[in-house]
Design a protein around this motif. Structure first.
Motif, PDB file in Angstrom:
ATOM      1  N   PRO A 139     -25.590  19.764   0.705  1.00 54.60           N
ATOM      2  CA  PRO A 139     -25.081  20.967   0.149  1.00 54.60           C
ATOM      3  C   PRO A 139     -24.719  22.064   0.997  1.00 54.60           C
ATOM      4  CG  PRO A 139     -26.878  20.063  -1.051  1.00 54.60           C
ATOM      5  CD  PRO A 139     -26.775  19.451   0.303  1.00 54.60           C
ATOM      6  N   ARG A 140     -23.815  22.801   0.755  1.00 54.39           N
ATOM      7  CA  ARG A 140     -23.440  24.090   1.576  1.00 54.39           C
ATOM      8  C   ARG A 140     -24.412  25.149   1.730  1.00 54.39           C
ATOM      9  NH1 ARG A 140     -17.632  25.195  -1.255  1.00 54.39           N
ATOM     10  NH2 ARG A 140     -16.731  23.069  -1.227  1.00 54.39           N
ATOM     11  N   VAL A 141     -25.250  25.253   0.664  1.00 52.85           N
ATOM     12  CA  VAL A 141     -26.341  26.117   0.615  1.00 52.85           C
ATOM     13  C   VAL A 141     -27.731  25.280   0.998  1.00 52.85           C
ATOM     14  CG1 VAL A 141     -27.808  27.582  -0.563  1.00 52.85           C
ATOM     15  CG2 VAL A 141     -25.251  27.729  -0.823  1.00 52.85           C
ATOM     16  N   TRP A 142     -28.318  25.853   2.021  1.00 49.69           N
ATOM     17  CA  TRP A 142     -29.766  24.966   2.095  1.00 49.69           C
ATOM     18  C   TRP A 142     -30.737  25.376   1.367  1.00 49.69           C
ATOM     19  CZ3 TRP A 142     -31.966  21.107   3.487  1.00 49.69           C
ATOM     20  CH2 TRP A 142     -33.138  20.909   4.193  1.00 49.69           C
ATOM     21  N   ARG A 143     -31.411  24.262   0.874  1.00 50.26           N
ATOM     22  CA  ARG A 143     -32.334  24.152  -0.198  1.00 50.26           C
ATOM     23  C   ARG A 143     -33.532  23.230   0.326  1.00 50.26           C
ATOM     24  NH1 ARG A 143     -29.035  25.577  -4.810  1.00 50.26           N
ATOM     25  NH2 ARG A 143     -26.673  25.310  -4.245  1.00 50.26           N
ATOM     26  N   THR A 144     -34.677  23.902  -0.348  1.00 52.51           N
ATOM     27  CA  THR A 144     -35.983  23.215  -0.199  1.00 52.51           C
ATOM     28  C   THR A 144     -36.535  22.396  -1.391  1.00 52.51           C
ATOM     29  OG1 THR A 144     -37.264  25.008  -0.246  1.00 52.51           O
ATOM     30  CG2 THR A 144     -36.550  24.271   1.742  1.00 52.51           C
ATOM     31  N   ASP A 145     -36.494  23.002  -2.691  1.00 53.26           N
ATOM     32  CA  ASP A 145     -36.991  22.806  -3.799  1.00 53.26           C
ATOM     33  C   ASP A 145     -35.893  22.837  -4.900  1.00 53.26           C
ATOM     34  OD1 ASP A 145     -38.796  21.397  -5.616  1.00 53.26           O
ATOM     35  OD2 ASP A 145     -39.884  23.557  -5.794  1.00 53.26           O
ATOM     36  N   PRO A 146     -34.846  22.272  -4.997  1.00 49.65           N
ATOM     37  CA  PRO A 146     -33.881  22.530  -5.998  1.00 49.65           C
ATOM     38  C   PRO A 146     -34.021  21.926  -7.186  1.00 49.65           C
ATOM     39  CG  PRO A 146     -33.024  21.053  -4.486  1.00 49.65           C
ATOM     40  CD  PRO A 146     -34.248  21.348  -3.936  1.00 49.65           C
ATOM     41  N   ILE A 147     -33.564  22.342  -8.405  1.00 49.47           N
ATOM     42  CA  ILE A 147     -33.163  21.096  -9.463  1.00 49.47           C
ATOM     43  C   ILE A 147     -31.951  20.570  -9.404  1.00 49.47           C
ATOM     44  CG2 ILE A 147     -32.706  21.402 -12.104  1.00 49.47           C
ATOM     45  CD1 ILE A 147     -33.573  24.527 -11.730  1.00 49.47           C
ATOM     46  N   VAL A 148     -32.287  19.098  -9.541  1.00 52.25           N
ATOM     47  CA  VAL A 148     -31.092  18.225  -9.391  1.00 52.25           C
ATOM     48  C   VAL A 148     -31.041  17.351 -10.576  1.00 52.25           C
ATOM     49  CG1 VAL A 148     -30.231  16.203  -7.905  1.00 52.25           C
ATOM     50  CG2 VAL A 148     -31.783  18.037  -6.984  1.00 52.25           C
ATOM     51  N   ALA A 149     -29.757  17.354 -11.100  1.00 49.93           N
ATOM     52  CA  ALA A 149     -29.652  16.252 -12.387  1.00 49.93           C
ATOM     53  C   ALA A 149     -28.209  15.736 -12.349  1.00 49.93           C
ATOM     54  CB  ALA A 149     -29.499  17.381 -13.502  1.00 49.93           C
ATOM     55  N   ARG A 150     -28.187  14.667 -12.818  1.00 50.38           N
ATOM     56  CA  ARG A 150     -26.985  13.687 -12.840  1.00 50.38           C
ATOM     57  C   ARG A 150     -26.244  14.190 -14.173  1.00 50.38           C
ATOM     58  NH1 ARG A 150     -26.161   7.446 -13.742  1.00 50.38           N
ATOM     59  NH2 ARG A 150     -23.891   7.491 -13.640  1.00 50.38           N
ATOM     60  N   VAL A 151     -25.179  14.367 -14.021  1.00 47.91           N
ATOM     61  CA  VAL A 151     -24.198  14.894 -15.502  1.00 47.91           C
ATOM     62  C   VAL A 151     -22.944  13.871 -15.333  1.00 47.91           C
ATOM     63  CG1 VAL A 151     -23.249  16.557 -16.898  1.00 47.91           C
ATOM     64  CG2 VAL A 151     -25.297  17.107 -15.446  1.00 47.91           C
ATOM     65  N   GLY A 152     -22.725  12.716 -15.911  1.00 48.80           N
ATOM     66  CA  GLY A 152     -21.667  11.988 -16.008  1.00 48.80           C
ATOM     67  C   GLY A 152     -21.672  11.444 -14.359  1.00 48.80           C
ATOM     68  N   THR A 153     -20.378  11.744 -13.938  1.00 47.20           N
ATOM     69  CA  THR A 153     -19.995  11.459 -12.608  1.00 47.20           C
ATOM     70  C   THR A 153     -20.298  12.498 -11.478  1.00 47.20           C
ATOM     71  OG1 THR A 153     -17.797  12.309 -12.651  1.00 47.20           O
ATOM     72  CG2 THR A 153     -18.234   9.925 -13.368  1.00 47.20           C
ATOM     73  N   ARG A 154     -21.121  13.634 -11.909  1.00 46.49           N
ATOM     74  CA  ARG A 154     -21.218  14.297 -11.088  1.00 46.49           C
ATOM     75  C   ARG A 154     -22.805  14.460 -10.854  1.00 46.49           C
ATOM     76  NH1 ARG A 154     -17.624  15.372 -14.418  1.00 46.49           N
ATOM     77  NH2 ARG A 154     -19.004  16.321 -15.967  1.00 46.49           N
ATOM     78  N   ARG A 192     -34.379  34.360 -11.478  1.00 46.08           N
ATOM     79  CA  ARG A 192     -34.334  34.749  -9.981  1.00 46.08           C
ATOM     80  C   ARG A 192     -35.565  34.159  -9.334  1.00 46.08           C
ATOM     81  NH1 ARG A 192     -31.759  37.579  -6.349  1.00 46.08           N
ATOM     82  NH2 ARG A 192     -30.186  38.124  -7.879  1.00 46.08           N
ATOM     83  N   ASN A 193     -36.889  34.612 -10.101  1.00 48.97           N
ATOM     84  CA  ASN A 193     -38.115  34.395  -9.441  1.00 48.97           C
ATOM     85  C   ASN A 193     -38.621  33.077  -9.917  1.00 48.97           C
ATOM     86  OD1 ASN A 193     -38.095  37.047  -8.744  1.00 48.97           O
ATOM     87  ND2 ASN A 193     -38.852  37.947 -10.668  1.00 48.97           N
ATOM     88  N   MET A 194     -37.758  32.283 -10.678  1.00 51.12           N
ATOM     89  CA  MET A 194     -38.371  30.873 -11.180  1.00 51.12           C
ATOM     90  C   MET A 194     -37.427  29.601 -11.024  1.00 51.12           C
ATOM     91  SD  MET A 194     -38.324  31.667 -15.023  1.00 51.12           S
ATOM     92  CE  MET A 194     -39.322  33.231 -14.833  1.00 51.12           C
ATOM     93  N   SER A 195     -36.580  29.986  -9.779  1.00 46.70           N
ATOM     94  CA  SER A 195     -35.309  29.053  -9.685  1.00 46.70           C
ATOM     95  C   SER A 195     -35.762  27.733  -9.157  1.00 46.70           C
ATOM     96  CB  SER A 195     -34.275  29.735  -8.890  1.00 46.70           C
ATOM     97  OG  SER A 195     -34.455  30.225  -7.712  1.00 46.70           O
ATOM     98  N   ALA A 196     -36.875  27.482  -8.781  1.00 46.39           N
ATOM     99  CA  ALA A 196     -37.505  26.193  -7.945  1.00 46.39           C
ATOM    100  C   ALA A 196     -37.707  24.838  -8.996  1.00 46.39           C
ATOM    101  CB  ALA A 196     -38.225  26.442  -6.959  1.00 46.39           C
ATOM    102  N   SER A 197     -37.723  23.787  -8.720  1.00 44.24           N
ATOM    103  CA  SER A 197     -38.213  22.921  -9.634  1.00 44.24           C
ATOM    104  C   SER A 197     -39.407  22.748  -9.895  1.00 44.24           C
ATOM    105  CB  SER A 197     -37.709  21.439  -8.983  1.00 44.24           C
ATOM    106  OG  SER A 197     -38.394  21.064  -7.841  1.00 44.24           O
ATOM    107  N   THR A 198     -40.213  23.480  -9.117  1.00 46.02           N
ATOM    108  CA  THR A 198     -41.476  23.652  -9.423  1.00 46.02           C
ATOM    109  C   THR A 198     -41.795  24.397 -10.775  1.00 46.02           C
ATOM    110  OG1 THR A 198     -42.369  23.719  -7.023  1.00 46.02           O
ATOM    111  CG2 THR A 198     -43.989  24.731  -8.326  1.00 46.02           C
ATOM    112  N   TRP A 199     -41.032  25.297 -11.029  1.00 46.99           N
ATOM    113  CA  TRP A 199     -41.195  25.904 -12.076  1.00 46.99           C
ATOM    114  C   TRP A 199     -40.438  25.807 -13.484  1.00 46.99           C
ATOM    115  CZ3 TRP A 199     -45.333  28.214 -10.794  1.00 46.99           C
ATOM    116  CH2 TRP A 199     -45.622  28.822  -9.457  1.00 46.99           C
ATOM    117  N   LEU A 200     -39.321  24.864 -13.065  1.00 43.35           N
ATOM    118  CA  LEU A 200     -38.279  24.581 -14.242  1.00 43.35           C
ATOM    119  C   LEU A 200     -38.417  23.233 -14.337  1.00 43.35           C
ATOM    120  CD1 LEU A 200     -35.424  26.940 -12.934  1.00 43.35           C
ATOM    121  CD2 LEU A 200     -36.852  27.407 -14.721  1.00 43.35           C
ATOM    122  N   SER A 201     -38.142  22.809 -15.792  1.00 40.63           N
ATOM    123  CA  SER A 201     -37.756  21.285 -15.980  1.00 40.63           C
ATOM    124  C   SER A 201     -36.305  21.377 -16.411  1.00 40.63           C
ATOM    125  CB  SER A 201     -38.412  20.977 -17.390  1.00 40.63           C
ATOM    126  OG  SER A 201     -38.336  21.564 -18.362  1.00 40.63           O
TER     127      SER A 201
END
Length: 379
Positions: A139-154, A192-201
């Motif tokens: 990705p263009r933005v460097w990430r270490t613990d993102p939320i990742v989800a498959r939505v259709g062909t994306r 903003r303070n909980m945007s990593a996958s550690t805190w989010l489902s």
């Protein structure tokens, strides 16, 4: 002469289809693969048995990755087959991840997607047994613990941004058809303070991705067609629930929650969310108390981590590795519970949990490709 005729008669006597169907219903799923190649009649009977007597059920798959520095090969997995009530040891002869220049940590997202992310590459796997991995530019933005989800062909990648990046709520979407990244509207500022996958489902329904804060159950939705964020919605079942995780169970948006307070979990429950978010939910199951105690072990709950696949949810306590509780939803509203020992526990590896909606075609492909070897494992 009579004795000879009797022996020949016994030798040639066929096994009738209905009897063979019953026999096949007692055979572990992976061992039915060679049976399909005996004859057309056997192949037909195998599928008839799987349709009418003992259906295939979604697997829990646990990948193991060495924790030693400079080692990121992933070629061992364990799978629990609830139809056969058995564990399988899976060896992948072509490692899923084999990096020699950088360490790539395998991660799981919304139960069925596996991915790795590095400064040079984004890889992800979508098939049930994770035989195939798609490789894309990072990705263009460097990430270490993102939320990742498959939505259709994306594939949507959100949050989990490194500190030196400008926007901690940045969202990007990878189009598998055009093979390009697209920048999307950032996540709501409340996250903003909980945007990593550690805190989010994260969970996907149709073309919409839902992101839920595990502690408050505050939920936002992102429509990948209109590129709009909506919410917040409150998906906390009631005031006694202090930790919630969303998922899809029997094709319905569902919440599993810890009842009580941190350090004193009293119950683990499941609720089905009404189609109109914010209009309430219905309790569909409560984990038996003896299984709650098994999940606690000698400690308490760190958090509950579910794997949702089909009409199954596999639940584990992040502080107790040895025990897994399985819930199967029958006829849409009846929960059947059981606990199983985790066959993948090994002090020298980290475990990545995901679900696999496996079918016979997947198993045929895996066996015939010779990429994987399956071995039954007793505990």
């Amino acid at each position: 002469m009579v004795a000879t005729q009797i022996r020949e008669s016994k030798k040639e006597a066929p096994i009738h289809g209905d009897v063979l169907e019953v026999i096949f219903s007692l055979v572990p799923l992976i061992e039915l693969v060679p049976s399909c190649h005996v004859s057309k009649s056997w192949n037909k009977t195998v599928f008839s048995s799987l349709t009418h007597l003992k259906q295939i059920k979604p697997w829990l798959i646990i990948l193991t990755q060495p924790t030693r520095a400079k080692c990121s090969r992933v070629n061992i997995a364990h799978a629990y087959d609830p139809r056969s009530h058995a564990w399988l040891h899976i060896t992948t002869h072509q490692p899923l991840i084999d990096k020699t220049r950088e360490i790539s940590t395998v991660r799981s997202s919304h139960s069925t997607l596996l991915y790795t992310i590095s400064p040079s590459e984004f890889s992800f796997s979508l098939d049930a047994l994770h035989l195939e991995w798609h490789k894309a530019p990072s990705p263009r933005v460097w990430r270490t613990d993102p939320i990742v989800a498959r939505v259709g062909t994306r594939v949507v990648v959100a949050g989990g941004v490194c500190e030196f990046e400008d926007d901690p709520l940045a969202v990007e979407m990878y189009d598998m058809e055009s093979r390009n990244w697209v920048m999307c509207p950032s996540m709501p500022t409340m996250l903003r303070n909980m945007s990593a996958s550690t805190w989010l489902s994260v969970v996907v329904v149709g073309e919409v991705m839902y992101v839920t804060d595990k502690n408050s159950a505050m939920t936002y939705s992102f429509n990948t067609i209109t590129m709009n964020w909506d919410g917040p919605y409150n998906l906390c079942p009631n005031e006694s629930v202090f930790y919630s995780v969303t998922g899809i169970l029997s094709e319905k948006l569902t919440v599993t929650g810890l009842v009580g307070e941190p350090g004193n979990v009293k119950e683990v429950k499941l609720w089905r969310v009404n189609e109109e978010l914010g209009s309430g939910m219905e309790e569909i199951g409560s984990m038996p108390k003896e299984m709650v105690e098994k999940l606690k072990g000698d400690s308490e709950f760190g958090s509950v981590e579910p794997v949702w696949v089909g009409n199954f949810v596999y639940l584990r306590n992040t502080l107790v590795l040895e025990e897994i509780v399985v819930c199967e939803v029958v006829n849409g509203n009846l929960c059947e519970w059981r606990s199983v020992k985790n066959a993948a526990v090994d002090g020298g590896t980290r475990m990545v949990f995901c679900g696999g909606d496996v079918n016979m075609e997947d198993l045929h492909k895996a066996v015939m490709s010779e990429k994987q070897t399956f071995r039954m494992r007793q505990i």
